[in-house]
Design a protein around this motif. Structure first.
Motif, PDB file in Angstrom:
ATOM      1  N   SER A  44       1.911   2.853  -9.041  1.00 28.26           N
ATOM      2  CA  SER A  44       3.302   3.255  -8.829  1.00 28.26           C
ATOM      3  C   SER A  44       4.185   2.826 -10.000  1.00 28.26           C
ATOM      4  O   SER A  44       5.058   3.580 -10.446  1.00 28.26           O
ATOM      5  CB  SER A  44       3.816   2.652  -7.520  1.00 28.26           C
ATOM      6  N   ARG A  45       3.957   1.636 -10.503  1.00 31.74           N
ATOM      7  CA  ARG A  45       4.752   1.139 -11.629  1.00 31.74           C
ATOM      8  C   ARG A  45       4.477   1.941 -12.899  1.00 31.74           C
ATOM      9  O   ARG A  45       5.398   2.243 -13.659  1.00 31.74           O
ATOM     10  CB  ARG A  45       4.458  -0.354 -11.836  1.00 31.74           C
ATOM     11  N   TYR A  46       3.223   2.280 -13.112  1.00 29.55           N
ATOM     12  CA  TYR A  46       2.888   3.063 -14.300  1.00 29.55           C
ATOM     13  C   TYR A  46       3.496   4.463 -14.220  1.00 29.55           C
ATOM     14  O   TYR A  46       4.041   4.974 -15.216  1.00 29.55           O
ATOM     15  CB  TYR A  46       1.372   3.158 -14.452  1.00 29.55           C
ATOM     16  N   ASP A  47       3.416   5.099 -13.063  1.00 31.78           N
ATOM     17  CA  ASP A  47       4.012   6.432 -12.902  1.00 31.78           C
ATOM     18  C   ASP A  47       5.510   6.393 -13.179  1.00 31.78           C
ATOM     19  O   ASP A  47       6.068   7.283 -13.832  1.00 31.78           O
ATOM     20  CB  ASP A  47       3.754   6.953 -11.491  1.00 31.78           C
ATOM     21  N   ALA A  48       6.177   5.343 -12.665  1.00 33.77           N
ATOM     22  CA  ALA A  48       7.619   5.207 -12.905  1.00 33.77           C
ATOM     23  C   ALA A  48       7.896   4.941 -14.379  1.00 33.77           C
ATOM     24  O   ALA A  48       8.869   5.464 -14.944  1.00 33.77           O
ATOM     25  CB  ALA A  48       8.183   4.074 -12.039  1.00 33.77           C
ATOM     26  N   PHE A  49       7.053   4.142 -15.010  1.00 37.25           N
ATOM     27  CA  PHE A  49       7.210   3.840 -16.436  1.00 37.25           C
ATOM     28  C   PHE A  49       7.195   5.124 -17.262  1.00 37.25           C
ATOM     29  O   PHE A  49       8.082   5.364 -18.095  1.00 37.25           O
ATOM     30  CB  PHE A  49       6.092   2.893 -16.866  1.00 37.25           C
ATOM     31  N   LYS A  50       6.205   5.970 -17.034  1.00 38.57           N
ATOM     32  CA  LYS A  50       6.132   7.244 -17.755  1.00 38.57           C
ATOM     33  C   LYS A  50       7.360   8.107 -17.483  1.00 38.57           C
ATOM     34  O   LYS A  50       7.911   8.728 -18.403  1.00 38.57           O
ATOM     35  CB  LYS A  50       4.865   8.000 -17.349  1.00 38.57           C
ATOM     36  N   VAL A  77       0.854  -1.191   0.000  1.00 39.38           N
ATOM     37  CA  VAL A  77       0.000   0.000   0.000  1.00 39.38           C
ATOM     38  C   VAL A  77       0.887   1.238   0.000  1.00 39.38           C
ATOM     39  O   VAL A  77       1.826   1.328   0.793  1.00 39.38           O
ATOM     40  CB  VAL A  77      -0.932   0.009   1.232  1.00 39.38           C
ATOM     41  N   GLY A  78       0.589   2.192  -0.871  1.00 42.61           N
ATOM     42  CA  GLY A  78       1.457   3.348  -1.014  1.00 42.61           C
ATOM     43  C   GLY A  78       1.026   4.591  -0.265  1.00 42.61           C
ATOM     44  O   GLY A  78       1.842   5.438   0.067  1.00 42.61           O
ATOM     45  N   GLY A  99      12.306  -1.314 -10.148  1.00 42.76           N
ATOM     46  CA  GLY A  99      11.950  -2.406 -11.044  1.00 42.76           C
ATOM     47  C   GLY A  99      11.569  -1.910 -12.424  1.00 42.76           C
ATOM     48  O   GLY A  99      11.965  -2.483 -13.440  1.00 42.76           O
ATOM     49  N   MET A 100      10.810  -0.841 -12.475  1.00 43.76           N
ATOM     50  CA  MET A 100      10.390  -0.314 -13.773  1.00 43.76           C
ATOM     51  C   MET A 100      11.575   0.301 -14.516  1.00 43.76           C
ATOM     52  O   MET A 100      11.664   0.204 -15.748  1.00 43.76           O
ATOM     53  CB  MET A 100       9.276   0.713 -13.583  1.00 43.76           C
ATOM     54  N   ARG A 101      12.475   0.923 -13.789  1.00 43.74           N
ATOM     55  CA  ARG A 101      13.679   1.449 -14.444  1.00 43.74           C
ATOM     56  C   ARG A 101      14.486   0.315 -15.068  1.00 43.74           C
ATOM     57  O   ARG A 101      14.984   0.442 -16.198  1.00 43.74           O
ATOM     58  CB  ARG A 101      14.552   2.196 -13.438  1.00 43.74           C
TER      59      ARG A 101
END
Length: 378
Positions: free
Chosen positions: A236-242, A180-181, A197-199
């Protein structure tokens, strides 16, 4: 300090003890305004219903709790896929297996590995464990019952958590929010390093496979909350992806190809439209491994080859990704360690709630396999 009882709550709320009990155990039988009043008073007084344990000396039970909405899956996620997913492992999806083989598309999953770590740490520490799961959105009874019997409670991610009296519980026992963020409560928050992880995924796709056109698949607009899993992690992963696309000078305007979720009536419609119109990017970065399995299934049914025509990656590192063909390139969360850490954090509090939010983030690692075009097997 004397333990707050049902009589204290009833007196201050101006209702009967039976009404207090019903507000927690049968909330559907209490008027909304009365229920809200009872829960507000209970939170102010720090009252938690208890079957037995918290009336013991010092209020310690020697037991920790784990609570979730979706602790088990009966069939693979994806409402338009469930009817025709065979009950076999992804390694041989089109070939039945002899005997009573487990379906790794439903077990073991993220929650199963976290729970295993939690159980192992409790066993190592000589503590008991109670498991609980809600049967409906406003299932106050299930969470308060288990909270009243344990010295600390770990909660798996769920969009339904906000409907539960967690702010009240956080004043009474230590809570660990797994995956949970949003730090809303005086509790511990435990996540994996989604950004790292996304990086690692973006770096690998760009530097090894020279990909400059990639898109994200996963429920990021509140959809995952409908089922109660993954919401914060996927966002969180999508935000990092962008962010990492932009850092590399790549276009992020069309970064989200499909934001449907597993129980949606329009699950994977965005992906189907992209397939039909020939608008598929070079790579599809999925928010979870389970999403990636559904993506690969649809691509193969449409005659799109993975990884020859399009690369697919996942995130979590569950067992099924290693058994499918092609094996799934993914980011591995230390799921067992997350369960162990959740238990250790609760044990460190000795039954005392946190005064303020505390966050811990565990590292992740990229596992490179066949779905991105690499032949490495780990």
């Amino acid at each position: 300090m004397a333990r707050v009882t049902v009589y204290d709550v009833a007196e201050k709320a101006g209702v009967s003890t039976a009404t207090v009990s019903f507000a927690f155990r049968h909330p559907d039988k209490v008027k909304d305004d009365t229920k809200a009043k009872v829960l507000r008073v209970a939170e102010e007084l720090g009252y938690v219903p208890s079957g037995n344990a918290r009336s013991l000396a010092k209020g310690r039970t020697g037991t920790l709790g784990m609570y979730a909405f979706d602790m088990l899956l009966e069939r693979p996620q994806g409402s338009n896929l469930e009817d025709d997913w065979p009950d076999v492992s992804p390694r041989s999806i089109d070939e039945p297996l002899d005997g009573d083989e487990p379906n790794v598309l439903v077990y073991p999953l993220y929650v199963d590995e976290v729970l295993r770590g939690f159980e192992l740490e409790c066993w190592k520490s000589g503590k008991g464990i109670l498991m609980g799961a809600a049967s409906e959105r406003d299932d106050h009874r299930s969470v308060t019952d288990i909270a009243g019997r344990v010295d600390g409670l770990a909660l798996m991610p769920s969009g339904y958590n906000d409907a539960l009296p967690l702010s009240m519980l956080a004043k009474t026992i230590p809570l660990v929010m797994v995956g949970v963020g949003d730090e809303k409560l005086p509790a511990a928050y435990l996540q994996c390093d989604n950004a790292s992880g996304m990086r690692q995924i973006v770096d690998h796709l760009v530097e090894v496979h020279h990909i400059n056109d990639m898109a994200f698949v996963g429920g990021v607009n509140g959809g995952a909350c409908a089922r109660g899993t993954d919401a914060d992690d996927v966002v969180s992963r999508y935000d990092a992806f962008k962010k990492y696309l932009e850092e590399r000078g790549l276009d992020s305007k069309g970064a989200l190809l499909d934001d449907s979720f597993a129980t949606s009536d329009e699950y994977m419609v965005g992906l189907c439209e992209a397939i039909g119109s020939g608008r598929l990017p070079q790579a599809l970065v999925c928010g979870t491994d389970q999403t990636a399995f559904g993506v690969i299934r649809l691509l193969e049914e449409a005659g799109v080859r993975v990884p020859d025509d399009v690369i697919v990656t996942g995130f979590d590192g569950i067992l099924a990704g290693r058994l499918m063909e092609p094996q799934l390139t993914t980011v591995r969360q230390p799921m067992e360690d997350m369960g162990r850490e959740a238990a250790r954090m609760l044990l460190s509090r000795n039954g005392e709630p946190w005064e303020k939010a505390e966050r811990r983030v565990l590292p992740v690692r990229l596992i490179v396999r066949g779905s991105c075009g690499c032949n490495q097997k780990i």
